[in-house]
Design an enzyme around this catalytic site. Structure first.
Site, PDB file in Angstrom:
ATOM      1  N   CYS A  60      -4.420   3.962   9.994  1.00 46.00           N
ATOM      2  CA  CYS A  60      -5.161   5.010  10.189  1.00 46.00           C
ATOM      3  C   CYS A  60      -6.686   4.483  10.846  1.00 46.00           C
ATOM      4  CB  CYS A  60      -5.783   6.011   8.944  1.00 46.00           C
ATOM      5  SG  CYS A  60      -6.330   4.830   7.738  1.00 46.00           S
ATOM      6  N   PHE A  89       0.805  -1.095   0.116  1.00 49.47           N
ATOM      7  CA  PHE A  89      -0.031  -0.157   0.006  1.00 49.47           C
ATOM      8  C   PHE A  89       0.827   1.216  -0.017  1.00 49.47           C
ATOM      9  CE2 PHE A  89      -2.044  -3.484   2.319  1.00 49.47           C
ATOM     10  CZ  PHE A  89      -3.239  -3.523   1.683  1.00 49.47           C
TER      11      PHE A  89
HETATM   12  C1  LIG Z   1      -3.332   4.858   3.906  1.00 41.01           C
HETATM   13  S1  LIG Z   1      -2.715   4.953   2.181  1.00 41.01           S
HETATM   14  C2  LIG Z   1      -1.123   4.811   2.265  1.00 41.01           C
HETATM   15  C3  LIG Z   1      -0.186   5.413   1.178  1.00 41.01           C
HETATM   16  C4  LIG Z   1       1.375   5.486   1.368  1.00 41.01           C
HETATM   17  N1  LIG Z   1       1.897   4.273   2.133  1.00 41.01           N
HETATM   18  C5  LIG Z   1       1.519   6.823   2.083  1.00 41.01           C
HETATM   19  O1  LIG Z   1       1.810   7.056   3.068  1.00 41.01           O
HETATM   20  O2  LIG Z   1       1.509   7.807   1.338  1.00 41.01           O
HETATM   21  C6  LIG Z   1      -3.295   3.545   1.653  1.00 41.01           C
HETATM   22  C7  LIG Z   1      -2.899   3.184   0.237  1.00 41.01           C
HETATM   23  O3  LIG Z   1      -3.478   2.077  -0.169  1.00 41.01           O
HETATM   24  C8  LIG Z   1      -3.849   2.043  -1.485  1.00 41.01           C
HETATM   25  N2  LIG Z   1      -5.024   0.850  -1.846  1.00 41.01           N
HETATM   26  C9  LIG Z   1      -6.228   0.877  -1.376  1.00 41.01           C
HETATM   27  N3  LIG Z   1      -6.926  -0.128  -1.915  1.00 41.01           N
HETATM   28  C10 LIG Z   1      -5.892  -1.214  -2.058  1.00 41.01           C
HETATM   29  C11 LIG Z   1      -5.859  -2.376  -2.675  1.00 41.01           C
HETATM   30  N4  LIG Z   1      -7.057  -2.974  -2.590  1.00 41.01           N
HETATM   31  N5  LIG Z   1      -4.602  -2.916  -3.148  1.00 41.01           N
HETATM   32  C12 LIG Z   1      -3.558  -2.187  -3.231  1.00 41.01           C
HETATM   33  N6  LIG Z   1      -3.424  -0.926  -2.519  1.00 41.01           N
HETATM   34  C13 LIG Z   1      -4.560  -0.371  -2.154  1.00 41.01           C
HETATM   35  C14 LIG Z   1      -4.327   3.387  -1.722  1.00 41.01           C
HETATM   36  O4  LIG Z   1      -4.323   3.517  -3.180  1.00 41.01           O
HETATM   37  C15 LIG Z   1      -3.325   4.080  -0.761  1.00 41.01           C
HETATM   38  O5  LIG Z   1      -2.199   4.702  -1.644  1.00 41.01           O
END
Ligand SMILES: C[S@@+](CC[C@H](N)C(=O)[O-])C[C@H]1O[C@@H](n2cnc3c(N)ncnc32)[C@H](O)[C@@H]1O
Length: 402
Positions: free
Chosen positions: A360, A266
């Site tokens: 979060c 992620f």
């Molecule tokens: C809380 S954010 C964290 C992003 C990064 N670690 C940051 O701190 O900027 C969660 C991330 O999970 C991605 N995400 C959401 N659903 C997902 C999925 N099913 N598979 C992979 N990534 C996913 C989102 O696009 C987002 O970038």
């Protein structure tokens, strides 16, 4: 009806004898009218020593902040309690470190509501428990650069807002000027597009996205991530404050230790992957193509970075399998609010020595932590991090070791 408030609930309301009493604090004697399970028309008879005068002049009406009436220490204790409560709920224990709270006026992204009115325009945050809008020119949450962008945003509302449909303006502070994403606005015909482009130039915005389309870009909206710079895709996920991002990165660095091979799950646009590439080869996995493209470009422009590879993958449907973690020293995992249940089941069967988890949502964190612990991991510490001060959100970072 008179009540003495026993505790704060998860949404910040005082709770007493089965009633929610918004805006009250533990120990306060209050009087009000019961309506269902909520006390209304509340009068505080005996204020708590933890009660403070809200620092923000908009606090009474604005729905953006819930807890401005409570001292910083009270909010810190309450949020830390939410994290502890989530761990207790799963029967877990761990060192919970003192919370790290971002300062006032540090939020670098905000979504404002707006519409035109008879006399002009109205722009701000939603009023508490209502659809109306409170203007927030002296908001104590937003970075001064976002407040300085208000005239530009207001000019956009004048051009593209309506009196019936509410427009939203998401603004992000970048190194090259505010990046603005507007939705529910008037369609941009040729004439409006020219006017919008002129506004972007004259107000020094970096880019304007209008109803899903980039209509003007003075310069790419750029943010710094460790040793490199990244161009933000429109409406990209970005940690809410620079201070919070720095705190999380320091914790993730501590958690991965001297790892030389890291998988960042992620990964978003590389908040952790790019700075960690100063010490390790990093494989970033994420399902948003625009974020991974930005990350990859950032990697190619950075100097002195070890190799960063990436994979577009839906980690809910297709989590990494245990053998995909072979040879990996540490994993960073930072899922959305729903957590990473499926991924934690396979991670629990891996032999990765260190896992840095950022979350979060303490509830899904505790559920996922229990899965890792059942697989043999030890939860070493949990560090609450508050990037959303005066709200009921709380984030955290944690270290698991095998
Ligand atoms: C809380 S954010 C964290 C992003 C990064 N670690 C940051 O701190 O900027 C969660 C991330 O999970 C991605 N995400 C959401 N659903 C997902 C999925 N099913 N598979 C992979 N990534 C996913 C989102 O696009 C987002 O970038």
């Amino acid at each position: 009806m008179k009540l003495t408030i026993a505790r704060l609930g998860h949404r910040g309301d005082g709770i007493a004898e089965g009633f929610y009493a918004p805006g009250t604090l533990p120990g306060e004697e209050v009087e009000g009218e019961p309506q269902g399970d909520t006390l209304t028309d509340i009068r505080i008879l005996t204020p708590s020593a933890a009660r403070v005068k809200p620092p923000c002049p908009h606090a009474r009406t604005c729905g953006g902040c819930l807890m401005q009436h409570a001292s910083d220490a009270t909010v810190a204790e309450w949020k830390t309690g939410i994290v502890r409560g989530a761990l207790d709920g799963q029967g877990l224990s761990a060192e919970v470190r003192p919370i790290l709270t971002s300062p006032p006026r540090s939020r670098r992204r905000a979504t404002l509501a707006a519409r035109r009115t008879k006399g002009g325009i109205l722009m701000g945050f939603h009023t508490r428990a209502s659809d109306s809008i409170t203007p927030v020119p002296n908001c104590h949450l937003l970075h001064p650069d976002l407040i300085a962008a208000f005239p530009a945003l207001e000019a956009l509302v004048k051009l593209g807002g309506s009196r019936t449909v509410e427009m939203t303006l998401a603004v992000t502070r970048t190194l090259t000027g505010p990046d603005v994403v507007v939705t529910n606005a008037k369609p941009a015909d040729a004439e409006l597009q020219l006017d919008l482009a002129r506004l972007v130039e004259s107000f020094g915005m970096s880019r304007l996205t209008w109803n899903g389309e980039i209509v003007a870009q003075r310069t790419p909206p750029i943010i710094k991530l460790g040793p490199t710079r990244v161009t933000l895709p429109p409406a990209a996920f970005l940690q809410a404050t620079e201070e919070g991002e720095a705190a999380l990165l320091t914790l993730v660095r501590e958690a991965v230790g001297p790892a030389k091979k890291i998988i960042d799950l992620f990964s978003g646009l590389g908040t952790f992957a790019l700075p960690l590439a100063q010490q390790a080869e990093v494989h970033a996995v994420e399902n948003d193509v625009a974020l991974l493209t930005a990350l990859d470009k950032g990697f190619r422009q950075g100097e002195g970075l070890k190799r960063v590879t990436n994979d577009i993958r839906d980690l809910y449907r297709r989590p990494l399998e245990p053998d995909e973690f072979k040879g990996i020293d540490a994993v960073v995992i930072d899922p959305p609010r729903a957590g990473a249940e499926a991924q934690c089941h396979t991670l629990a069967q891996s032999k990765v020595a260190r896992i840095a988890m950022v979350s979060c949502n303490p509830i899904t964190f505790a559920r996922d932590a229990k899965i890792l612990i059942a697989g043999g991991y030890t939860l070493q510490w949990v560090q609450p991090v508050d990037q959303f001060r005066w709200s009921n959100h709380v984030e955290l970072a944690a270290l698991f070791t095998l």
